[in-house]
Every structure is written in structure tokens, then in C-alpha cells.
Design a protein around this motif. Structure first.
Motif, PDB file in Angstrom:
ATOM      1  N   VAL A   1      43.935  40.074  35.466  1.00 38.84           N
ATOM      2  CA  VAL A   1      44.303  39.305  35.515  1.00 38.84           C
ATOM      3  C   VAL A   1      44.455  38.344  34.479  1.00 38.84           C
ATOM      4  O   VAL A   1      45.188  37.528  33.795  1.00 38.84           O
ATOM      5  CB  VAL A   1      42.762  37.739  36.735  1.00 38.84           C
ATOM      6  CG1 VAL A   1      43.609  37.280  36.802  1.00 38.84           C
ATOM      7  CG2 VAL A   1      43.086  39.183  37.823  1.00 38.84           C
ATOM      8  N   THR A   2      43.141  38.391  33.340  1.00 38.23           N
ATOM      9  CA  THR A   2      43.096  37.941  31.884  1.00 38.23           C
ATOM     10  C   THR A   2      44.559  37.882  30.909  1.00 38.23           C
ATOM     11  O   THR A   2      44.907  37.357  30.267  1.00 38.23           O
ATOM     12  CB  THR A   2      41.352  38.530  31.009  1.00 38.23           C
ATOM     13  OG1 THR A   2      40.647  37.746  32.130  1.00 38.23           O
ATOM     14  CG2 THR A   2      42.104  37.382  29.564  1.00 38.23           C
ATOM     15  N   VAL A   3      44.820  39.533  31.643  1.00 36.00           N
ATOM     16  CA  VAL A   3      45.711  39.975  30.001  1.00 36.00           C
ATOM     17  C   VAL A   3      47.223  40.052  30.674  1.00 36.00           C
ATOM     18  O   VAL A   3      47.925  39.795  30.044  1.00 36.00           O
ATOM     19  CB  VAL A   3      45.275  41.738  30.583  1.00 36.00           C
ATOM     20  CG1 VAL A   3      46.779  42.970  29.971  1.00 36.00           C
ATOM     21  CG2 VAL A   3      43.954  42.287  29.477  1.00 36.00           C
ATOM     22  N   LYS A   4      46.976  40.030  32.277  1.00 35.03           N
ATOM     23  CA  LYS A   4      48.569  39.232  33.052  1.00 35.03           C
ATOM     24  C   LYS A   4      48.638  37.945  32.890  1.00 35.03           C
ATOM     25  O   LYS A   4      49.516  37.529  31.948  1.00 35.03           O
ATOM     26  CB  LYS A   4      48.017  39.666  34.444  1.00 35.03           C
ATOM     27  CG  LYS A   4      49.632  39.557  35.263  1.00 35.03           C
ATOM     28  CD  LYS A   4      49.187  39.396  36.233  1.00 35.03           C
ATOM     29  CE  LYS A   4      48.468  37.853  37.105  1.00 35.03           C
ATOM     30  NZ  LYS A   4      48.237  37.295  38.569  1.00 35.03           N
ATOM     31  N   ASP A   5      47.540  37.134  32.261  1.00 36.29           N
ATOM     32  CA  ASP A   5      47.790  35.840  32.024  1.00 36.29           C
ATOM     33  C   ASP A   5      47.864  35.526  30.800  1.00 36.29           C
ATOM     34  O   ASP A   5      49.019  34.758  30.505  1.00 36.29           O
ATOM     35  CB  ASP A   5      46.649  35.269  33.109  1.00 36.29           C
ATOM     36  CG  ASP A   5      46.074  34.137  34.110  1.00 36.29           C
ATOM     37  OD1 ASP A   5      47.439  35.416  34.908  1.00 36.29           O
ATOM     38  OD2 ASP A   5      44.950  34.092  34.327  1.00 36.29           O
TER      39      ASP A   5
END
Length: 99
Positions: free
Chosen positions: A19-23
Motif C-alpha cells: 500500500v505504501t509503495v502504491k501510494d
């Protein structure tokens, strides 16, 4: 503590990282889209990382869905092992001069 608990913990942490990488990818791409639009263009092409995390969580499709929901036209293309995302904001009255 047992193996099942550690597997669950690892799975949960990988999801948080995904989720962090996507954001982070979306935030960086938004800045690039802004710069591309400021330069007078109607689309931006960005490479998609070829990393296990991206494949395991289908992040490319998740990012594409994010932009589609914002009204952009999105196409994901691949050539050999290289995957690119084409994000367009042409509405029909303009021509996408980069075709």
C-alpha cells in the motif's frame, strides 16, 4: 509464538508495504502528470516496476484503477519484460500529438 503467527505477521506487513509503495508511486506519477500537462502534452508514459511485490499484489492494475476513477484513460502495455502505463487526459476535442 508459532509459524502460523509469523506467517500472518509477514503477510500483513507485506500488504502494508505494498500500500505504501502504491501510494508513493501515485504521488510521484501525479507530479509527473502535472509537469507533462504544464508542458502542453496530453499523456504521460511511466514504467511499471518489475518487482515481486508489484506482481504479488497486482499493483499495476490497482494504480490503473485509481487513474481511471479520476477520469484518465489508462492503458498498460508490455514488451518483453518491460511494462509501461500510458495515462491520457485527452477528451476528444484535442489531439494527442504524441501518438
Amino acid at each position: 509464538m508459532n509459524a502460523a503467527q509469523m506467517q500472518e505477521k509477514s503477510r500483513n506487513n507485506r500488504h502494508k508495504i505494498a500500500v505504501t509503495v502504491k501510494d508513493q508511486f501515485i504521488n510521484g506519477t501525479n507530479a509527473l502528470i502535472e509537469a507533462t500537462a504544464n508542458a502542453g502534452h496530453y499523456r504521460h508514459v511511466t514504467p511499471i516496476p518489475n518487482e515481486p511485490l508489484w506482481n504479488d499484489f497486482d499493483l499495476a492494475e490497482s494504480v490503473a484503477k485509481y487513474y481511471r476513477e479520476k477520469g484518465f484513460k489508462v492503458k498498460i502495455s508490455s514488451f518483453l519484460l518491460s511494462v509501461s502505463m500510458h495515462i491520457s487526459w485527452v477528451d476528444g476535442s484535442e489531439s494527442d500529438d504524441e501518438s
